[in-house]
Design an enzyme around this catalytic site. Structure first.
Site, short mmCIF file in Angstrom:
data_model
loop_
_atom_site.label_atom_id
_atom_site.label_comp_id
_atom_site.label_asym_id
_atom_site.label_seq_id
_atom_site.Cartn_x
_atom_site.Cartn_y
_atom_site.Cartn_z
N ASP A 152 11.75 68.10 15.08
CA ASP A 152 12.20 66.92 15.78
C ASP A 152 11.16 66.60 16.78
OD1 ASP A 152 13.58 69.56 16.68
OD2 ASP A 152 13.97 68.36 18.38
N ASP A 210 6.57 65.63 22.98
CA ASP A 210 7.57 66.43 23.67
C ASP A 210 6.98 67.56 23.90
OD1 ASP A 210 9.66 64.68 23.31
OD2 ASP A 210 10.86 65.77 21.65
P1 AMP Z 1 13.83 69.41 23.25
O1 AMP Z 1 13.67 70.84 22.64
O2 AMP Z 1 13.38 69.12 24.33
O3 AMP Z 1 13.16 68.50 22.14
O4 AMP Z 1 15.36 68.92 22.78
C1 AMP Z 1 16.01 69.07 21.69
C2 AMP Z 1 17.31 68.43 21.71
O5 AMP Z 1 18.08 68.36 22.99
C3 AMP Z 1 17.06 66.76 21.83
O6 AMP Z 1 17.82 66.10 20.74
C4 AMP Z 1 17.25 66.33 23.16
O7 AMP Z 1 17.64 64.93 23.24
C5 AMP Z 1 18.46 67.41 23.45
N1 AMP Z 1 18.27 67.48 25.11
C6 AMP Z 1 17.45 68.17 25.66
N2 AMP Z 1 17.63 68.27 27.09
C7 AMP Z 1 19.22 67.36 27.15
C8 AMP Z 1 19.86 67.12 28.10
N3 AMP Z 1 19.36 67.72 29.55
N4 AMP Z 1 20.88 66.45 28.12
C9 AMP Z 1 21.06 65.84 26.88
N5 AMP Z 1 20.29 66.19 25.59
C10 AMP Z 1 19.40 67.12 25.72
MG MG Z 2 12.38 66.96 21.50
#
Ligand code: AMP
Ligand code: MG
Length: 466
Positions: free
Chosen positions: A236, A246
């Site tokens: 993702d 990201d």
């Molecule tokens: P990441 O590892 O940062 O790419 O995030 C993985 C997933 O977690 C993605 O679907 C993000 O949208 C979700 N996500 C990360 N941080 C948050 C947050 N503080 N609130 C809601 N969703 C989050």
């Molecule tokens: Mg992400």
């Protein structure tokens, strides 16, 4: 006047959810990218717009849905959990998503608060703009904003929001989301959308896949050349456009170790520096499997589809090796490095790894002779140097000076800037962003930013934005 033209919302409703950003209590601009703003035609935007409190004309805010493999484990539904895409802006250099990261809860937030704190926002701003400045395909940063709210993590932090600009936010995980639901019509629509948008020269799905594979081979090689460790190469977090996306717990290597890993959540080193090409390859295999159903019909059977996709996937290691050779050859001042130049490159890296030599400053030090100072065994280095001098191109200095920046976003400097901003002083973040926007020329007054950390300044772990 901003020219919005929102092509993603013209895809079926099941691709996204329309949603407005949550209100930010008291937005304040911390970093503003005036050049990028001018290019996008948004020079008049203020902190209220960047924080999502005012929706500009023509925007159509959505959260995108996707799935993904996180550290190898399949998550059938992720999505923009803390981000809202405002819309797409069309410029003379193409179409760009404008995305508010940290804009509050969406239907994909799961247990998260949808917010970000100012630390990761500054990190992503500084690192992504540096990547752009050194010519690495990357999402960009238009603004870093303090929201005026508080965000609870290990403790309460000031809330932050990043306005991110990307060629698109279509991820490997977007294809996987629909594939897992056996929604092959959606996969086909997404494929055609992404192909037209990113690789219009590709005339069919196989050619599109080949372009994605090629773009990733190039991208990962440029990361390796900078000593960049992304940290969370989940499917993702891989954009099919070939842009770096990201920036979470990412970091650049100081003292060289091929096993370098910084992310606090990557306990097994899955996304360590030297693992990145094979992880990209693994992600591309996941992408390829999404194309099987649509190719079955086109190619006359499942086996034919798998064979065609496998052939493309198998091209990755060769493409990557060729790019890697080009990147590292240039760092040694060799134009168009050949297969038989590999020992020269590998021998230097071997010495650097053995002595923990500073990755950037060793390569940069080839220009002024200071590379030798990083080595413990100078005689071995001198032997290597003789081979190198016999091989390097006539215009080697030009080539090498363009291949290794004089300054990189060092983790201890980013942490220092974040701590200063937490204490209300944004001058360090501003200085870092400014100096790193022209990283090949480092003024005498900024030499401190080029130095590796002292023992007491070292940052061994980087935490995610979440
Ligand atoms: P990441 O590892 O940062 O790419 O995030 C993985 C997933 O977690 C993605 O679907 C993000 O949208 C979700 N996500 C990360 N941080 C948050 C947050 N503080 N609130 C809601 N969703 C989050
Ligand atoms: Mg992400």
């Amino acid at each position: 006047m901003t020219q919005f033209d929102n092509s993603y919302v013209r895809l079926p409703d099941r691709f996204f959810t329309r949603i407005a950003p949550e209100r930010a209590p008291a937005p304040e601009m911390v970093l503003w990218n005036a050049d990028l703003a001018a290019h996008l035609g948004v020079a008049d935007w203020d902190a209220e717009i960047c924080a999502g409190n005012v929706i500009p004309d023509g925007a159509d805010p959505i959260a995108q849905v996707y799935g993904g493999h996180q550290f190898g484990n399949w998550s059938p539904q992720l999505g923009d959990g803390r981000a809202v895409m405002l819309g797409e802006v069309v410029t003379d250099k193409g179409r760009f998503d404008i995305h508010l990261k940290g804009a509050g809860r969406t239907p994909y937030s799961r247990n998260g608060d949808g917010r970000a704190w100012i630390g990761p926002v500054l990190r992503e701003y500084i690192v992504s703009e540096f990547m752009h400045a050194v010519g690495v395909p990357t999402t960009r940063a238009l603004a870093a904003v303090r929201t005026g709210g508080r965000v609870q993590r290990e403790r309460a932090y000031p809330g932050g929001l990043l306005v991110r600009v990307a060629a698109s936010h279509i991820r490997v995980g977007t294809f996987q989301y629909f594939t897992a639901r056996e929604d092959y019509e959606a996969v086909r629509l997404l494929t055609d959308h992404a192909r037209a948008r990113h690789f219009p020269q590709a005339t069919n799905t196989i050619e599109f896949y080949q372009e994605v594979v090629r773009a990733q081979a190039r991208l990962i090689a440029t990361w390796m050349g900078l000593g960049f460790v992304h940290g969370v190469m989940n499917t993702d977090n891989m954009a099919v456009s070939g842009e770096t996306i990201d920036f979470g717990p990412c970091a650049f290597i100081d003292g060289y170790s091929p096993k370098a890993v910084y992310s606090s959540i990557d306990t097994h080193g899955r996304y360590a520096y030297e693992q990145q090409p094979s992880m990209a390859h693994w992600n591309l295999a996941q992408l390829g499997s999404c194309f099987v159903p649509q190719l079955e019909d086109e190619l006359g059977g499942q086996q034919q589809a798998i064979d065609a996709l496998t052939e493309v996937l198998n091209s990755f290691p060769g493409l990557y090796q060729a790019e890697w050779r080009k990147v590292f050859g240039a760092k040694l001042g060799i134009a168009d490095a050949r297969e038989d130049d590999l020992p020269l490159i590998q021998d230097l890296l071997g010495m650097m790894a053995k002595d923990g030599a500073d990755f950037t400053n060793t390569f940069r030090g080839l220009l002024d002779g200071s590379a030798r100072d990083w080595m413990l065994d100078r005689e071995i280095f001198d032997d290597w140097s003789a081979r190198w001098q016999a091989r390097r191109s006539p215009d080697w200095q030009d080539i090498a000076a363009k291949a290794t920046p004089a300054v990189i976003p060092r983790n201890h400097r980013i942490e220092e800037a974040i701590q200063a901003s937490l204490a209300g002083d944004d001058s360090k973040a501003k200085r870092l962003a400014e100096v790193l926007s022209h990283p090949f020329d480092l003024a005498e007054a900024d030499r401190d930013l080029g130095l590796p950390p002292r023992e007491d300044q070292m940052v061994h772990m980087t935490f995610c934005g979440t």
